[in-house]
Design a protein around this motif. Sequence first.
Motif, PDB file in Angstrom:
ATOM      1  N   GLY B 135     -20.478 -17.503  -4.159  1.00 44.28           N
ATOM      2  CA  GLY B 135     -21.701 -17.863  -4.871  1.00 44.28           C
ATOM      3  C   GLY B 135     -21.951 -19.355  -4.879  1.00 44.28           C
ATOM      4  O   GLY B 135     -22.812 -19.834  -5.605  1.00 44.28           O
ATOM      5  N   THR B 178     -19.704 -14.502  -7.943  1.00 39.58           N
ATOM      6  CA  THR B 178     -20.753 -13.535  -8.246  1.00 39.58           C
ATOM      7  C   THR B 178     -20.176 -12.125  -8.217  1.00 39.58           C
ATOM      8  O   THR B 178     -19.125 -11.886  -7.632  1.00 39.58           O
ATOM      9  CB  THR B 178     -21.861 -13.630  -7.180  1.00 39.58           C
ATOM     10  OG1 THR B 178     -21.272 -13.475  -5.899  1.00 39.58           O
ATOM     11  CG2 THR B 178     -22.560 -14.965  -7.224  1.00 39.58           C
ATOM     12  N   ASN B 180     -21.261  -9.686  -6.561  1.00 37.42           N
ATOM     13  CA  ASN B 180     -21.254  -9.164  -5.193  1.00 37.42           C
ATOM     14  C   ASN B 180     -20.118  -9.727  -4.352  1.00 37.42           C
ATOM     15  O   ASN B 180     -19.799  -9.183  -3.310  1.00 37.42           O
ATOM     16  CB  ASN B 180     -22.592  -9.480  -4.503  1.00 37.42           C
ATOM     17  CG  ASN B 180     -23.740  -8.724  -5.121  1.00 37.42           C
ATOM     18  OD1 ASN B 180     -23.523  -7.788  -5.890  1.00 37.42           O
ATOM     19  ND2 ASN B 180     -24.961  -9.117  -4.800  1.00 37.42           N
ATOM     20  N   MET B 181     -19.528 -10.844  -4.781  1.00 32.02           N
ATOM     21  CA  MET B 181     -18.427 -11.426  -4.003  1.00 32.02           C
ATOM     22  C   MET B 181     -17.063 -11.113  -4.613  1.00 32.02           C
ATOM     23  O   MET B 181     -16.030 -11.413  -4.020  1.00 32.02           O
ATOM     24  CB  MET B 181     -18.579 -12.950  -3.909  1.00 32.02           C
ATOM     25  CG  MET B 181     -19.327 -13.445  -2.686  1.00 32.02           C
ATOM     26  SD  MET B 181     -18.721 -12.784  -1.147  1.00 32.02           S
ATOM     27  CE  MET B 181     -17.277 -13.809  -0.867  1.00 32.02           C
ATOM     28  N   PHE B 211     -24.331 -22.041 -13.891  1.00 34.83           N
ATOM     29  CA  PHE B 211     -24.599 -20.598 -13.841  1.00 34.83           C
ATOM     30  C   PHE B 211     -23.794 -19.826 -14.878  1.00 34.83           C
ATOM     31  O   PHE B 211     -23.751 -18.610 -14.854  1.00 34.83           O
ATOM     32  CB  PHE B 211     -24.266 -20.048 -12.451  1.00 34.83           C
ATOM     33  CG  PHE B 211     -25.039 -20.709 -11.358  1.00 34.83           C
ATOM     34  CD1 PHE B 211     -26.396 -20.486 -11.225  1.00 34.83           C
ATOM     35  CD2 PHE B 211     -24.433 -21.575 -10.470  1.00 34.83           C
ATOM     36  CE1 PHE B 211     -27.117 -21.105 -10.233  1.00 34.83           C
ATOM     37  CE2 PHE B 211     -25.151 -22.196  -9.474  1.00 34.83           C
ATOM     38  CZ  PHE B 211     -26.500 -21.963  -9.355  1.00 34.83           C
ATOM     39  N   GLU B 213     -24.120 -18.863 -17.794  1.00 34.07           N
ATOM     40  CA  GLU B 213     -24.772 -17.862 -18.640  1.00 34.07           C
ATOM     41  C   GLU B 213     -25.372 -16.719 -17.831  1.00 34.07           C
ATOM     42  O   GLU B 213     -26.000 -15.820 -18.391  1.00 34.07           O
ATOM     43  CB  GLU B 213     -25.878 -18.530 -19.464  1.00 34.07           C
ATOM     44  CG  GLU B 213     -25.329 -19.299 -20.650  1.00 34.07           C
ATOM     45  CD  GLU B 213     -26.377 -20.164 -21.303  1.00 34.07           C
ATOM     46  OE1 GLU B 213     -27.542 -19.724 -21.361  1.00 34.07           O
ATOM     47  OE2 GLU B 213     -26.043 -21.268 -21.742  1.00 34.07           O
ATOM     48  N   SER B 214     -25.182 -16.742 -16.531  1.00 34.44           N
ATOM     49  CA  SER B 214     -25.787 -15.719 -15.689  1.00 34.44           C
ATOM     50  C   SER B 214     -25.107 -14.368 -15.895  1.00 34.44           C
ATOM     51  O   SER B 214     -23.897 -14.285 -16.100  1.00 34.44           O
ATOM     52  CB  SER B 214     -25.672 -16.130 -14.223  1.00 34.44           C
ATOM     53  OG  SER B 214     -26.024 -15.053 -13.403  1.00 34.44           O
ATOM     54  N   SER B 215     -25.898 -13.300 -15.825  1.00 34.06           N
ATOM     55  CA  SER B 215     -25.337 -11.955 -15.983  1.00 34.06           C
ATOM     56  C   SER B 215     -24.846 -11.407 -14.648  1.00 34.06           C
ATOM     57  O   SER B 215     -24.329 -10.305 -14.581  1.00 34.06           O
ATOM     58  CB  SER B 215     -26.398 -11.029 -16.572  1.00 34.06           C
ATOM     59  OG  SER B 215     -27.554 -11.090 -15.768  1.00 34.06           O
ATOM     60  N   GLU B 216     -25.023 -12.174 -13.583  1.00 36.28           N
ATOM     61  CA  GLU B 216     -24.653 -11.687 -12.247  1.00 36.28           C
ATOM     62  C   GLU B 216     -23.271 -12.167 -11.812  1.00 36.28           C
ATOM     63  O   GLU B 216     -22.926 -12.089 -10.648  1.00 36.28           O
ATOM     64  CB  GLU B 216     -25.697 -12.139 -11.212  1.00 36.28           C
ATOM     65  CG  GLU B 216     -27.098 -11.624 -11.455  1.00 36.28           C
ATOM     66  CD  GLU B 216     -27.217 -10.124 -11.230  1.00 36.28           C
ATOM     67  OE1 GLU B 216     -26.454  -9.595 -10.405  1.00 36.28           O
ATOM     68  OE2 GLU B 216     -28.042  -9.494 -11.899  1.00 36.28           O
ATOM     69  N   LEU B 217     -22.495 -12.717 -12.758  1.00 38.31           N
ATOM     70  CA  LEU B 217     -21.162 -13.219 -12.395  1.00 38.31           C
ATOM     71  C   LEU B 217     -20.087 -12.219 -12.784  1.00 38.31           C
ATOM     72  O   LEU B 217     -20.264 -11.411 -13.690  1.00 38.31           O
ATOM     73  CB  LEU B 217     -20.888 -14.560 -13.083  1.00 38.31           C
ATOM     74  CG  LEU B 217     -21.879 -15.694 -12.873  1.00 38.31           C
ATOM     75  CD1 LEU B 217     -21.343 -16.967 -13.521  1.00 38.31           C
ATOM     76  CD2 LEU B 217     -22.134 -15.938 -11.398  1.00 38.31           C
TER      77      LEU B 217
END
Lengths: 483, 252
Positions: B135, B178, B180-181, B211, B213-217
């Motif tokens: 990411g 992320t 996805n990773m 990042f 606070e991202s929900s994609e991590l």
Amino acid sequence: MNYYTMKNNERINLLDIPTIDFNALTAQLAASNLRPVSFFGSDWGENIKLYVILADDENKKLLVTSSLINKNIKEYDSITKENHQYHMFEREFYEQFGIKPLGHPWLKPVRKNQDNYEFFEMQGDETHQVAVGPIHAGVIEPGHFRFMCQGEKIYNLEIMLGYQHRGVEDLMLKKHSNQLAESICGDSVIAYNMAYSQIMEELSGTQITPKAKLIRRIALEMERIAIHIGDLGAILGDIAYLMGKEVYGVTRTLVINTMLEISGSRFGRGLITTGGVNFDIDDNLSKKIVDILNNVKNTVEKMTHAALKSSTVMSRLEKTGTVSLETATELNLVGMIGRSCGINLDSRFDFLDDFYKDLKRKPFKATNDAYSRFKIRYKEIIESISFVKKFLKVLEKHKQENLCVSTKDLIPNSFAISIVEGWRGEIVHVATTDETGKLSRYKIKDPSFNNWYGLSMAVRNNGISDFPLCNKGFDLSYCGFDL
Amino acid sequence: MFDTLKMKLHQKKQYIPDIKNAPMRTQFRGLPVLNNSICDKCGKCKDVCPTGALNINPLSIDLSKCTFCGACKNICKNNAINFSSYYKLGTDKKEKLIVTQEITQEEYNKRAIEVRKEIYSVFNRSIKFRQVSAGGCNGCEMELNAAGNANFDMGRFGIDFVASPRHADGIVITGPITKNMAYALEDCYKSTPKPKIVILCGACALSGGVFQESSELNREFLNKYKVDLYIPGCPTHPLTFINAVLDFIRKK
């Protein structure tokens, strides 16, 4: 068609954008020959609002329209069937809002649901698949490439991305900052931060000084010079011309170290802020920049001359990875890659501002192959060096001005667009605010969003060993695509 | 042929001879220098910090979160926050990344990376990494590539990036990791032969950075496996990376 005509870097009232019937809109878009710049949905109470921004390249105008879609509508007739320029936009819209484009020929995941991804398969004697990634051999970002080959020859390349998806568009609504904008795509720091800052300034009605604008443009051109030089080196590295790789590598260091002297970061992080810039370029520094750029120009000219005289280099570059002008137009390739295929789009000159209007550039004779992608970088480096020198001269007249002005609150119910020509091509940021003056949607489009498919087309019928060369020539962004 | 030779003459020597004491431009934002006594606790720096790296009572900066953007320095009226050009920022423990007024350059350097016999006896002359961008924005990746170019040339110390985790002694992670990773990263770690080293490089890898606070991590990997080296920066400067690795693999 019913459109609102606007300029680049302009704020308009959200309610001024016409709303037309969804089916009528898609039918019109399918028949239209205007280039889509942005196509995205946004929550609108109970419904979904679809915004479409088209570029009228002949008349240098941007056209905006929208459509209100009831949440009960789950499908529509795909635009891509008729007009392939929309194929990525429709896939993205489907993934984000779940409205299915019926008849879309290639409706696959964009950034999510990679587990359900179905690859195109070819069967027959001696056909085989080569899977590469997500972790690549070099130090680069993740992405998955699936080659369908027969022997050494590539018949099809399918590119699956999304590994870098960090939810940037949602984060922008939660807590937007210059630093977040810079980290969307770390090789286009200046371009992304410039687009973000311009949009925030438009949305808040802030006027920044010409001096700040000039310093931003100097940094933008410096970024282009640095990355293009690095790419020339990387292209030569991939065809094992190591002399070129190292010379361009150290020449790039000179440019980014100059950026460090301007801003304290090799990529210009922290230079641009909403309302202006944080760092000044004084007379001493200005002189130093000119000296270094002259030196860089000399080295780049010499090295390019030596490399292109070498027959081993030329035999690898010429006629490798060709993308015809027809294919490029059909896929809506933009930016530097578009120009290397003969599409003459450059948002710096298409949407002229006060600073670029006096600058001259020579036409580029595109040969559509890897050589063309090498040559256009060389041409743009030399041009950008002369642009920076001219900007520095103009800067002398604006010495007394402020670097940064204070910003105001965002104006409610606004819509703004900012297009910046980064080194890859047009970076499009679009933002809307709600009735309380908070950001309600932030949409980003990197040039890579258009251009990844061009890479697939470029490698068709080439040897698989030429893939690295084509990939480096395109040098597309994974994180700018994945967001 | 002659053009190539001429080019070689034109280029002369380009490498940095003494990488441990390489000069750095004064504009570079490296180790923060804080002055707690003149800080009036107005809290403006805390508001402007994009990653929440600042704490004002007492004044401290967490380098695992800091993006070195300089926003806090620009907003402080009392000049309580400054950035020196000191670039040797890598540490072996996350706690050591918190900088307060008491922590000077010497102090930071002294405790940053502990000498470990089991490391230098094995990796002293050669250490090979597999880099995983989970990411990352391509900033750290470009700087890691630059660490191998003719200027910094980390290959001369036996430090290199290799193409496969099977050939590697450890992995260098960039980016906030992320969802996805996450699988690919763990797969890569498991494919690396023991003994293996994990290095986090850049603010995103260290803490999630901008990042966080991202929900994609999905940062579970870091709870499962031990990290040996933390190298801050946004992006990490090649000199920061090379010096941290050198301090890690050598007797001081």
